[in-house]
Design a protein around this motif. Structure first.
Motif, PDB file in Angstrom:
ATOM      1  N   GLU A   1      39.956 -22.058 -17.298  1.00  0.00           N
ATOM      2  CA  GLU A   1      40.714 -22.108 -16.042  1.00  0.00           C
ATOM      3  C   GLU A   1      39.904 -21.529 -14.890  1.00  0.00           C
ATOM      4  O   GLU A   1      39.884 -22.085 -13.782  1.00  0.00           O
ATOM      5  CB  GLU A   1      42.023 -21.317 -16.190  1.00  0.00           C
ATOM      6  CG  GLU A   1      43.049 -21.937 -17.124  1.00  0.00           C
ATOM      7  CD  GLU A   1      44.307 -21.089 -17.190  1.00  0.00           C
ATOM      8  OE1 GLU A   1      44.820 -20.708 -16.120  1.00  0.00           O
ATOM      9  OE2 GLU A   1      44.757 -20.773 -18.314  1.00  0.00           O
TER      10      GLU A   1
ATOM     11  N   ASN B   1      36.615 -21.357 -14.585  1.00  0.00           N
ATOM     12  CA  ASN B   1      35.544 -22.280 -14.222  1.00  0.00           C
ATOM     13  C   ASN B   1      36.080 -23.509 -13.488  1.00  0.00           C
ATOM     14  O   ASN B   1      35.419 -24.024 -12.572  1.00  0.00           O
ATOM     15  CB  ASN B   1      34.785 -22.706 -15.485  1.00  0.00           C
ATOM     16  CG  ASN B   1      33.800 -21.642 -15.964  1.00  0.00           C
ATOM     17  OD1 ASN B   1      32.715 -21.503 -15.427  1.00  0.00           O
ATOM     18  ND2 ASN B   1      34.197 -20.885 -16.968  1.00  0.00           N
ATOM     19  N   GLN B   2      37.261 -23.971 -13.863  1.00  0.00           N
ATOM     20  CA  GLN B   2      37.865 -25.131 -13.202  1.00  0.00           C
ATOM     21  C   GLN B   2      38.146 -24.829 -11.738  1.00  0.00           C
ATOM     22  O   GLN B   2      37.842 -25.643 -10.850  1.00  0.00           O
ATOM     23  CB  GLN B   2      39.155 -25.526 -13.926  1.00  0.00           C
ATOM     24  CG  GLN B   2      39.940 -26.650 -13.261  1.00  0.00           C
ATOM     25  CD  GLN B   2      39.207 -27.980 -13.288  1.00  0.00           C
ATOM     26  OE1 GLN B   2      38.270 -28.159 -14.071  1.00  0.00           O
ATOM     27  NE2 GLN B   2      39.626 -28.909 -12.436  1.00  0.00           N
ATOM     28  N   ILE B   3      38.708 -23.671 -11.445  1.00  0.00           N
ATOM     29  CA  ILE B   3      39.002 -23.302 -10.058  1.00  0.00           C
ATOM     30  C   ILE B   3      37.720 -23.139  -9.259  1.00  0.00           C
ATOM     31  O   ILE B   3      37.615 -23.592  -8.110  1.00  0.00           O
ATOM     32  CB  ILE B   3      39.836 -22.007 -10.006  1.00  0.00           C
ATOM     33  CG1 ILE B   3      41.207 -22.232 -10.638  1.00  0.00           C
ATOM     34  CG2 ILE B   3      39.989 -21.520  -8.575  1.00  0.00           C
ATOM     35  CD1 ILE B   3      42.043 -23.311  -9.967  1.00  0.00           C
TER      36      ILE B   3
ATOM     37  N   ALA C   1      34.966 -24.645  -9.702  1.00  0.00           N
ATOM     38  CA  ALA C   1      34.316 -25.950  -9.521  1.00  0.00           C
ATOM     39  C   ALA C   1      35.065 -26.868  -8.559  1.00  0.00           C
ATOM     40  O   ALA C   1      34.487 -27.854  -8.086  1.00  0.00           O
ATOM     41  CB  ALA C   1      34.168 -26.642 -10.875  1.00  0.00           C
ATOM     42  N   THR C   2      36.305 -26.564  -8.251  1.00  0.00           N
ATOM     43  CA  THR C   2      37.118 -27.495  -7.449  1.00  0.00           C
ATOM     44  C   THR C   2      37.612 -26.888  -6.140  1.00  0.00           C
ATOM     45  O   THR C   2      38.334 -27.550  -5.393  1.00  0.00           O
ATOM     46  CB  THR C   2      38.339 -27.964  -8.258  1.00  0.00           C
ATOM     47  OG1 THR C   2      39.087 -26.825  -8.701  1.00  0.00           O
ATOM     48  CG2 THR C   2      37.901 -28.790  -9.461  1.00  0.00           C
ATOM     49  N   THR C   3      37.250 -25.658  -5.841  1.00  0.00           N
ATOM     50  CA  THR C   3      37.674 -25.028  -4.592  1.00  0.00           C
ATOM     51  C   THR C   3      36.484 -24.345  -3.924  1.00  0.00           C
ATOM     52  O   THR C   3      35.415 -24.233  -4.518  1.00  0.00           O
ATOM     53  CB  THR C   3      38.781 -23.976  -4.842  1.00  0.00           C
ATOM     54  OG1 THR C   3      38.234 -22.919  -5.650  1.00  0.00           O
ATOM     55  CG2 THR C   3      39.979 -24.578  -5.556  1.00  0.00           C
TER      56      THR C   3
ATOM     57  N   PRO D   1      30.995 -25.058  -4.356  1.00  0.00           N
ATOM     58  CA  PRO D   1      31.300 -25.049  -5.790  1.00  0.00           C
ATOM     59  C   PRO D   1      30.056 -25.032  -6.678  1.00  0.00           C
ATOM     60  O   PRO D   1      30.081 -24.428  -7.754  1.00  0.00           O
ATOM     61  CB  PRO D   1      32.108 -26.336  -5.991  1.00  0.00           C
ATOM     62  CG  PRO D   1      32.651 -26.665  -4.637  1.00  0.00           C
ATOM     63  CD  PRO D   1      31.609 -26.203  -3.676  1.00  0.00           C
ATOM     64  N   ASP D   2      28.977 -25.689  -6.243  1.00  0.00           N
ATOM     65  CA  ASP D   2      27.753 -25.703  -7.045  1.00  0.00           C
ATOM     66  C   ASP D   2      27.225 -24.285  -7.260  1.00  0.00           C
ATOM     67  O   ASP D   2      26.816 -23.923  -8.369  1.00  0.00           O
ATOM     68  CB  ASP D   2      26.683 -26.553  -6.371  1.00  0.00           C
ATOM     69  CG  ASP D   2      27.013 -28.034  -6.397  1.00  0.00           C
ATOM     70  OD1 ASP D   2      27.868 -28.435  -7.211  1.00  0.00           O
ATOM     71  OD2 ASP D   2      26.426 -28.792  -5.598  1.00  0.00           O
TER      72      ASP D   2
ATOM     73  N   THR E   1      29.816 -22.216  -9.586  1.00  0.00           N
ATOM     74  CA  THR E   1      29.773 -22.562 -11.010  1.00  0.00           C
ATOM     75  C   THR E   1      28.454 -22.118 -11.642  1.00  0.00           C
ATOM     76  O   THR E   1      28.416 -21.729 -12.820  1.00  0.00           O
ATOM     77  CB  THR E   1      29.955 -24.080 -11.214  1.00  0.00           C
ATOM     78  OG1 THR E   1      29.020 -24.788 -10.392  1.00  0.00           O
ATOM     79  CG2 THR E   1      31.368 -24.497 -10.848  1.00  0.00           C
TER      80      THR E   1
ATOM     81  N   HIS F   1      44.455 -18.686  -6.770  1.00  0.00           N
ATOM     82  CA  HIS F   1      44.908 -19.861  -7.515  1.00  0.00           C
ATOM     83  C   HIS F   1      45.451 -19.498  -8.902  1.00  0.00           C
ATOM     84  O   HIS F   1      46.303 -20.215  -9.438  1.00  0.00           O
ATOM     85  CB  HIS F   1      43.752 -20.856  -7.680  1.00  0.00           C
ATOM     86  CG  HIS F   1      43.366 -21.547  -6.408  1.00  0.00           C
ATOM     87  ND1 HIS F   1      42.538 -20.978  -5.464  1.00  0.00           N
ATOM     88  CD2 HIS F   1      43.715 -22.772  -5.909  1.00  0.00           C
ATOM     89  CE1 HIS F   1      42.360 -21.812  -4.454  1.00  0.00           C
ATOM     90  NE2 HIS F   1      43.063 -22.901  -4.695  1.00  0.00           N
TER      91      HIS F   1
END
Length: 334
Positions: free
Chosen positions: A155, A157-159, A161-163, A167-168, A171, A263
């Motif tokens: 979770e 890592n997902q946040i 990568a998407t906010t 993000p690069d 992550t 988040h």
């Protein structure tokens, strides 16, 4: 009467005639010493210590200058220091992870001992006159940090990568800390010359001036090299940087976890930070590969109190094998 005793009697007689006592001589020697004030000496100590010590102790040294700036180093007593400790504990900023100001008190005592240790070395006071050594240092309580579960880590890592605005970068940060279990200081100090692509190794410089080669996966190495290529910098510039080439600082980590916490409420409630990733990786390694490999993975070689650790140190190849199992990727040294 021996010659030595006769000399002592003659010295006493001379002092009596002059109206001088032995205590007066000791006091005169004490007054002849040029003992600096806290306002004069704190900047000297700040300039002499390491960056890590400066960050940890600076706020407490500034508090000393505010409270005792005009006092000489030899004036405060242990009781004076203890009263100031109680004042610091009473005014500590209240946070969810606060423990009654215990950490602040511990750091303050450490800051005082650091300052007085240098005062003794510089000859301003004697070791017997050091009041900081006569003040008990609060015992450190066990950390509340622990390993993060796999699903929760996904979770996070997902946040990342998407906010956010980069993000690069975020992550890459999380991947670097999860694979290597390095501290923030080690990641921020990483230079392009510290990467060995052929053997998939990076050179980590961390607290205590420790230096070690740490294995990374081929995937992480490719992303680190691409990061360097895409973001302009000189060879002396840190690897981790923004798109304009400016190196990141600790503030990037703070902003990253604040955003993730916005988040994922459980991240904010438990105050998850980068150091939790270190706990996560080292716990995984210890459970599967044993204490010696986990110790080497953490960069704790030589810091274990056990004599046996001298003889059972893990090799770099064993650390690489643990990494290969963790990432499910072959490693050149495994």
């Amino acid at each position: 009467m021996t010659a030595a005793r006769a000399d002592l009697e003659a010295a006493r007689l001379l002092l009596d005639r002059l109206g001088v006592s032995p205590a007066d001589l000791l006091q005169a020697d004490h007054n002849d010493r040029q003992i600096p004030t806290f306002a004069e000496y704190v900047p000297i100590v700040e300039a002499a210590v390491s960056d890590g010590s400066r960050r940890a102790y600076r706020s407490y040294w500034r508090r000393l200058v505010e409270k005792w700036g005009d006092r000489r180093l030899d004036e405060p007593s242990p009781s004076d220091i203890e009263r100031l400790i109680q004042e610091i504990k009473a005014n500590v900023v209240a946070r969810r992870n606060a423990r009654g100001g215990r950490s602040a008190a511990e750091l303050f005592v450490a800051a005082m001992r650091c300052l007085y240790k240098r005062a003794v070395a510089d000859g301003h006071i004697t070791a017997a006159e050091d009041p900081a050594q006569k003040v008990a240092k609060p015992r450190r309580l066990p950390s509340t940090r622990r390993a993060v579960a796999d699903a929760r880590l996904a979770e996070i890592n997902q946040i990342a990568a998407t906010t956010g605005d980069d993000p690069d970068l975020d992550t890459l940060l999380l991947r670097l800390h999860t694979e290597t279990a390095c501290r923030r200081g080690g990641a921020l100090a990483l230079l392009p010359a510290d990467l060995d692509p052929d053997q998939c190794l990076i050179l980590l410089r961390e607290k205590g001036e420790t230096v070690r080669w740490q294995p990374v996966s081929p995937t992480l190495m490719r992303h680190l090299l691409r990061h360097i290529e895409e973001r302009p910098a000189t060879p002396a510039t840190a690897v981790l940087r923004y798109r304009n080439g400016r190196p990141i600082s600790r503030r990037r980590y703070d902003h990253l976890w604040q955003r993730i916490g916005a988040h994922l409420p459980w991240v904010a409630i438990q105050q998850i930070s980068t150091h939790w990733l270190r706990h996560t990786t080292l716990t995984w390694v210890e459970r599967r590969f044993g204490h010696a490999v986990a110790q080497a993975y953490a960069g704790h070689l030589g810091g274990d109190a056990s004599v046996t650790s001298t003889y059972v140190r893990a090799t770099l190849q064993e650390v690489a094998a643990a990494l290969a199992a963790l990432t499910d990727e072959p490693h050149p040294l495994a």
